[in-house]
Design an enzyme around this catalytic site. Structure first.
Site, PDB file in Angstrom:
ATOM      1  N   HIS A 142       0.839  -1.195   0.000  1.00 40.51           N
ATOM      2  CA  HIS A 142       0.000   0.000   0.000  1.00 40.51           C
ATOM      3  C   HIS A 142       0.869   1.237   0.000  1.00 40.51           C
ATOM      4  O   HIS A 142       1.956   1.261   0.578  1.00 40.51           O
ATOM      5  CB  HIS A 142      -0.945   0.025   1.201  1.00 40.51           C
ATOM      6  CG  HIS A 142      -0.288  -0.226   2.526  1.00 40.51           C
ATOM      7  ND1 HIS A 142       0.103  -1.486   2.934  1.00 40.51           N
ATOM      8  CD2 HIS A 142       0.061   0.621   3.539  1.00 40.51           C
ATOM      9  CE1 HIS A 142       0.649  -1.404   4.134  1.00 40.51           C
ATOM     10  NE2 HIS A 142       0.641  -0.138   4.521  1.00 40.51           N
ATOM     11  N   MET A 143       0.372   2.269  -0.646  1.00 45.12           N
ATOM     12  CA  MET A 143       1.025   3.578  -0.659  1.00 45.12           C
ATOM     13  C   MET A 143       0.190   4.515   0.202  1.00 45.12           C
ATOM     14  O   MET A 143      -1.015   4.665  -0.024  1.00 45.12           O
ATOM     15  CB  MET A 143       1.094   4.113  -2.091  1.00 45.12           C
ATOM     16  CG  MET A 143       1.968   5.342  -2.237  1.00 45.12           C
ATOM     17  SD  MET A 143       3.714   4.945  -2.158  1.00 45.12           S
ATOM     18  CE  MET A 143       3.982   4.338  -3.837  1.00 45.12           C
TER      19      MET A 143
HETATM   20  P1  AMP Z   1       1.597   0.197   7.501  1.00 46.16           P
HETATM   21  O1  AMP Z   1       2.264   0.374   8.825  1.00 46.16           O
HETATM   22  O2  AMP Z   1       2.280   0.958   6.400  1.00 46.16           O
HETATM   23  O3  AMP Z   1       1.387  -1.264   7.169  1.00 46.16           O
HETATM   24  O4  AMP Z   1       0.192   0.898   7.629  1.00 46.16           O
HETATM   25  C1  AMP Z   1      -1.027   0.239   7.691  1.00 46.16           C
HETATM   26  C2  AMP Z   1      -2.102   1.294   7.757  1.00 46.16           C
HETATM   27  O5  AMP Z   1      -3.343   0.667   7.600  1.00 46.16           O
HETATM   28  C3  AMP Z   1      -2.150   2.082   9.073  1.00 46.16           C
HETATM   29  O6  AMP Z   1      -1.990   3.471   8.783  1.00 46.16           O
HETATM   30  C4  AMP Z   1      -3.539   1.764   9.619  1.00 46.16           C
HETATM   31  O7  AMP Z   1      -4.138   2.852  10.275  1.00 46.16           O
HETATM   32  C5  AMP Z   1      -4.289   1.377   8.365  1.00 46.16           C
HETATM   33  N1  AMP Z   1      -5.437   0.495   8.555  1.00 46.16           N
HETATM   34  C6  AMP Z   1      -5.493  -0.641   9.283  1.00 46.16           C
HETATM   35  N2  AMP Z   1      -6.715  -1.199   9.195  1.00 46.16           N
HETATM   36  C7  AMP Z   1      -7.442  -0.391   8.374  1.00 46.16           C
HETATM   37  C8  AMP Z   1      -8.791  -0.417   7.900  1.00 46.16           C
HETATM   38  N3  AMP Z   1      -9.650  -1.388   8.235  1.00 46.16           N
HETATM   39  N4  AMP Z   1      -9.197   0.580   7.090  1.00 46.16           N
HETATM   40  C9  AMP Z   1      -8.357   1.583   6.746  1.00 46.16           C
HETATM   41  N5  AMP Z   1      -7.075   1.655   7.152  1.00 46.16           N
HETATM   42  C10 AMP Z   1      -6.628   0.690   7.975  1.00 46.16           C
END
Ligand code: AMP
Length: 125
Positions: A110-111
């Site tokens: 993800h970006m």
């Molecule tokens: P990362 O540390 O780059 O893997 O970031 C994962 C991101 O996903 C975090 O900023 C979380 O707040 C976000 N996240 C986790 N669950 C969800 C969800 N159900 N919907 C939207 N964002 C989410």
């Protein structure tokens, strides 16, 4: 070595429609939705629909169509948010966390698109 994709990760569940999301943009190969815990006034995640773990996995294994679709989706999200400098916006930051040192929480590439205020130094720690 190599990547094993865990299809129980939360973004895989979002893509399957098993949990809701606040969609900003959907394209043939990508989905953009608002982060559930925003770190800036605008915080959107752009993900490919395909099963890729990290940016390098995506770059290596995705088709050219998927990669073009993804990069254009990131740009379109910036325009939708009104933050694209080329369209008069104040700017944004994109970043993608990978692996342990990258502190990646969700193992689906993800970006992050962050915007809406001056974002400060690139790294806090
Ligand atoms: P990362 O540390 O780059 O893997 O970031 C994962 C991101 O996903 C975090 O900023 C979380 O707040 C976000 N996240 C986790 N669950 C969800 C969800 N159900 N919907 C939207 N964002 C989410």
């Amino acid at each position: 070595m190599g990547y094993e994709y865990d299809d129980q990760n939360i973004f895989a569940k979002i893509l399957r429609g098993e949990i809701p999301n606040d969609t900003v943009l959907e394209t043939e190969h990508s989905l953009a939705f608002r982060d559930i815990a925003p770190q800036a006034p605008a915080h959107v995640l752009v993900i490919p629909k395909g099963a890729y773990v990290t940016q390098d996995h995506f770059a290596e294994a995705a088709s050219a169509d998927e990669i073009v679709d993804f990069m254009r989706a990131v740009g379109e999200v910036c325009r939708i948010l009104g933050v694209a400098p080329g369209a008069g916006g104040a700017g944004f930051r994109t970043l993608s966390n990978a692996g342990t040192h990258g502190v990646q929480e969700v193992p689906h590439f993800h970006m992050h698109v962050l915007a809406g205020r001056p974002l400060g130094p690139m790294l806090a720690a």
